[in-house]
Design a protein around this motif. Structure first.
Motif, PDB file in Angstrom:
ATOM      1  N   LYS A   1      -3.844   0.414  24.483  1.00 23.54           N
ATOM      2  CA  LYS A   1      -3.792   0.598  23.034  1.00 23.54           C
ATOM      3  C   LYS A   1      -5.053   0.042  22.372  1.00 23.54           C
ATOM      4  CE  LYS A   1       0.346   2.432  22.717  1.00 23.54           C
ATOM      5  NZ  LYS A   1       0.539   3.816  22.208  1.00 23.54           N
ATOM      6  N   LYS A   2      -5.481  -1.123  22.860  1.00 26.86           N
ATOM      7  CA  LYS A   2      -6.690  -1.722  22.302  1.00 26.86           C
ATOM      8  C   LYS A   2      -7.898  -0.805  22.526  1.00 26.86           C
ATOM      9  CE  LYS A   2      -5.479  -6.635  22.591  1.00 26.86           C
ATOM     10  NZ  LYS A   2      -5.818  -7.930  23.246  1.00 26.86           N
ATOM     11  N   ALA A   3      -7.962  -0.223  23.737  1.00 21.97           N
ATOM     12  CA  ALA A   3      -9.079   0.675  24.048  1.00 21.97           C
ATOM     13  C   ALA A   3      -9.063   1.893  23.130  1.00 21.97           C
ATOM     14  CB  ALA A   3      -9.010   1.102  25.505  1.00 21.97           C
ATOM     15  N   LYS A   4      -7.866   2.445  22.897  1.00 26.08           N
ATOM     16  CA  LYS A   4      -7.758   3.600  22.007  1.00 26.08           C
ATOM     17  C   LYS A   4      -8.125   3.230  20.578  1.00 26.08           C
ATOM     18  CE  LYS A   4      -4.368   6.286  24.597  1.00 26.08           C
ATOM     19  NZ  LYS A   4      -3.022   6.912  24.576  1.00 26.08           N
ATOM     20  N   LEU A   5      -7.704   2.035  20.168  1.00 29.28           N
ATOM     21  CA  LEU A   5      -8.056   1.578  18.821  1.00 29.28           C
ATOM     22  C   LEU A   5      -9.569   1.417  18.678  1.00 29.28           C
ATOM     23  CD1 LEU A   5      -5.234  -1.056  18.126  1.00 29.28           C
ATOM     24  CD2 LEU A   5      -5.578   1.140  16.967  1.00 29.28           C
ATOM     25  N   ARG A   6     -10.205   0.858  19.723  1.00 32.79           N
ATOM     26  CA  ARG A   6     -11.661   0.716  19.677  1.00 32.79           C
ATOM     27  C   ARG A   6     -12.333   2.089  19.617  1.00 32.79           C
ATOM     28  NH1 ARG A   6     -10.791  -3.580  23.396  1.00 32.79           N
ATOM     29  NH2 ARG A   6     -11.162  -2.146  25.146  1.00 32.79           N
ATOM     30  N   GLU A   7     -11.767   3.023  20.407  1.00 38.80           N
ATOM     31  CA  GLU A   7     -12.323   4.376  20.421  1.00 38.80           C
ATOM     32  C   GLU A   7     -12.194   5.030  19.049  1.00 38.80           C
ATOM     33  OE1 GLU A   7     -11.600   8.630  22.761  1.00 38.80           O
ATOM     34  OE2 GLU A   7     -10.615   6.785  23.456  1.00 38.80           O
ATOM     35  N   LEU A   8     -11.025   4.869  18.428  1.00 40.31           N
ATOM     36  CA  LEU A   8     -10.816   5.430  17.086  1.00 40.31           C
ATOM     37  C   LEU A   8     -11.726   4.749  16.066  1.00 40.31           C
ATOM     38  CD1 LEU A   8      -6.913   5.774  17.027  1.00 40.31           C
ATOM     39  CD2 LEU A   8      -8.596   7.636  17.071  1.00 40.31           C
ATOM     40  N   ARG A   9     -11.886   3.438  16.212  1.00 40.53           N
ATOM     41  CA  ARG A   9     -12.754   2.710  15.285  1.00 40.53           C
ATOM     42  C   ARG A   9     -14.192   3.191  15.400  1.00 40.53           C
ATOM     43  NH1 ARG A   9     -11.447  -2.114  16.667  1.00 40.53           N
ATOM     44  NH2 ARG A   9     -13.247  -2.507  18.026  1.00 40.53           N
ATOM     45  N   ASP A  10     -14.616   3.423  16.659  1.00 39.35           N
ATOM     46  CA  ASP A  10     -15.987   3.916  16.866  1.00 39.35           C
ATOM     47  C   ASP A  10     -16.154   5.314  16.268  1.00 39.35           C
ATOM     48  OD1 ASP A  10     -16.550   1.587  18.173  1.00 39.35           O
ATOM     49  OD2 ASP A  10     -16.304   2.412  20.201  1.00 39.35           O
ATOM     50  N   LYS A  11     -15.127   6.170  16.454  1.00 35.92           N
ATOM     51  CA  LYS A  11     -15.201   7.520  15.888  1.00 35.92           C
ATOM     52  C   LYS A  11     -15.275   7.475  14.365  1.00 35.92           C
ATOM     53  CE  LYS A  11     -12.906  10.099  19.585  1.00 35.92           C
ATOM     54  NZ  LYS A  11     -11.736  10.943  19.932  1.00 35.92           N
ATOM     55  N   ILE A  12     -14.440   6.596  13.789  1.00 37.79           N
ATOM     56  CA  ILE A  12     -14.449   6.461  12.321  1.00 37.79           C
ATOM     57  C   ILE A  12     -15.809   5.982  11.842  1.00 37.79           C
ATOM     58  CG2 ILE A  12     -13.485   5.146  10.406  1.00 37.79           C
ATOM     59  CD1 ILE A  12     -10.790   5.220  11.898  1.00 37.79           C
ATOM     60  N   ALA A  13     -16.370   5.023  12.592  1.00 37.15           N
ATOM     61  CA  ALA A  13     -17.686   4.492  12.210  1.00 37.15           C
ATOM     62  C   ALA A  13     -18.741   5.585  12.286  1.00 37.15           C
ATOM     63  CB  ALA A  13     -18.048   3.326  13.125  1.00 37.15           C
ATOM     64  N   LYS A  14     -18.676   6.416  13.335  1.00 32.60           N
ATOM     65  CA  LYS A  14     -19.641   7.512  13.472  1.00 32.60           C
ATOM     66  C   LYS A  14     -19.484   8.520  12.346  1.00 32.60           C
ATOM     67  CE  LYS A  14     -20.195   7.293  18.491  1.00 32.60           C
ATOM     68  NZ  LYS A  14     -19.991   8.005  19.769  1.00 32.60           N
ATOM     69  N   LEU A  15     -18.198   8.823  12.017  1.00 32.07           N
ATOM     70  CA  LEU A  15     -17.963   9.774  10.931  1.00 32.07           C
ATOM     71  C   LEU A  15     -18.485   9.236   9.611  1.00 32.07           C
ATOM     72  CD1 LEU A  15     -14.361  11.048  11.797  1.00 32.07           C
ATOM     73  CD2 LEU A  15     -16.498  12.352  11.911  1.00 32.07           C
ATOM     74  N   GLU A  16     -18.268   7.946   9.383  1.00 28.56           N
ATOM     75  CA  GLU A  16     -18.758   7.343   8.140  1.00 28.56           C
ATOM     76  C   GLU A  16     -20.280   7.389   8.091  1.00 28.56           C
ATOM     77  OE1 GLU A  16     -17.083   3.467   8.134  1.00 28.56           O
ATOM     78  OE2 GLU A  16     -15.168   4.103   7.245  1.00 28.56           O
ATOM     79  N   THR A  17     -20.915   7.119   9.232  1.00 31.32           N
ATOM     80  CA  THR A  17     -22.388   7.149   9.283  1.00 31.32           C
ATOM     81  C   THR A  17     -22.898   8.566   9.067  1.00 31.32           C
ATOM     82  OG1 THR A  17     -22.371   5.303  10.837  1.00 31.32           O
ATOM     83  CG2 THR A  17     -24.385   6.615  10.702  1.00 31.32           C
TER      84      THR A  17
END
Length: 218
Positions: A190-206
């Motif tokens: 779950k933590k890995a998926k959360l990190r993956e989602l966080r990274d995707k969100i960060a990329k989308l925001e950028t």
């Protein structure tokens, strides 16, 4: 009634005034609600004593006791030899004997005593007493064996219960370890998926920010 009768049989070491003189006797008692019978033998000779209801009542009254308590006191002192009591079996002539024992009542030493008559059939009475004693010992031995066997069975059952308890404890520990391991694995996933989602969100925001900058420069 026969059911109201209790029996005792006691081996007594009788010590006279001469410490070197000691006699061994066997005393069988039959105890009824209001009277009793004693049969005494030393292996060679035998005597009997029959405490009638009338005589027991009279003696109990002299000691300010109920008949039941008088009988109970005698039965307790002739069921087991009491260390603090003095037992005597004295010759009073004409082959008669006086049987007695001492006991304490309210700080006063009393003497329980009865006259015993010689048996008209000494061999039969001696046989009756010793036969009763032997049967009692056999019953006691059988009871000891049964109780010993019961204790052994209980020990075996207790060991089985301990083994089962130990097995359950080990299985519980093993289950908890497996469950915890799976929980940790799931949590890490779950933590890995959360990190993956966080990274995707960060990329989308950028990416969105770059698009806004490009539009504003036009």
């Amino acid at each position: 009634m026969v059911d109201d009768c209790r029996h005792t049989c006691l081996r007594l070491d009788i010590v006279d005034d001469d410490p070197e003189s000691k006699d061994i006797i066997f005393v069988k008692g039959s105890w009824f609600p209001s009277h009793f019978d004693l049969y005494i033998t030393n292996g060679l000779h035998a005597w009997s004593c029959h405490g009638s209801e009338e005589e027991v009542k009279k003696r109990a009254r002299l000691w300010d006791q109920s008949i039941a308590l008088y009988i109970e006191t005698a039965e307790s002192y002739l069921g087991f030899q009491q260390s603090g009591s003095v037992y005597r079996f004295e010759d009073i002539g004409d082959r008669q004997r006086r049987f007695s024992f001492t006991f304490e009542k309210q700080g006063v030493t009393l003497q329980w005593r009865w006259k015993c008559q010689p048996s008209c059939n000494e061999k039969q009475l001696t046989f009756t007493v010793l036969d009763f004693l032997m049967e009692s010992n056999i019953r006691l031995s059988d009871e000891v064996i049964r109780k010993t066997q019961s204790i052994e069975k209980l020990k075996i059952e207790a060991e089985k219960c301990l083994d089962q308890s130990e097995r359950f404890r080990n299985e519980k520990v093993e289950f908890e370890q497996v469950a915890f391991s799976k929980f940790v694995s799931l949590l890490n996933s779950k933590k890995a998926k959360l990190r993956e989602l966080r990274d995707k969100i960060a990329k989308l925001e950028t990416s969105g920010k770059h698009t806004e900058d490009e539009n504003s420069s036009l």
